[in-house]
Scaffold this motif. Structure first.
Motif: not given
Length: 85
Positions: A67-79
């Motif tokens: 999958g993918f992990a995204e870190v942005n100003e809202r937090g961490l999302t792991i797909l």
């Protein structure tokens, strides 16, 4: 301060909560994410996501497949492609 963490699969939202830290099995190696982490996107390998609810706590682990992990100003999302177990 807490990190907003979400774990999502194609079928459903598995987890959404505020935590202290998450260690992600990135394709280039594991990396830890705390509140305020620099924005990034990473592919993930099969492995364990380690969730630390508080500083110094024992981690809860969730096995994932890719999958993918995204870190942005809202937090961490792991797909994740799939959560095992």
């Amino acid at each position: 301060m807490a990190l907003q963490f979400e774990l999502v699969t194609p079928e459903k939202l598995v987890r959404s909560e505020a935590v202290h830290m998450v260690v992600v099995p990135g394709s280039e190696g594991e990396f830890g994410v705390l509140e305020g982490h620099t924005p990034l996107m990473s592919t993930m390998r099969n492995g364990l996501v380690m969730i630390y609810k508080t500083d110094g706590a024992q981690p809860e682990t969730i096995a994932i497949e890719g999958g993918f992990a995204e870190v942005n100003e809202r937090g961490l999302t792991i797909l994740a492609e799939r959560v095992i177990g």
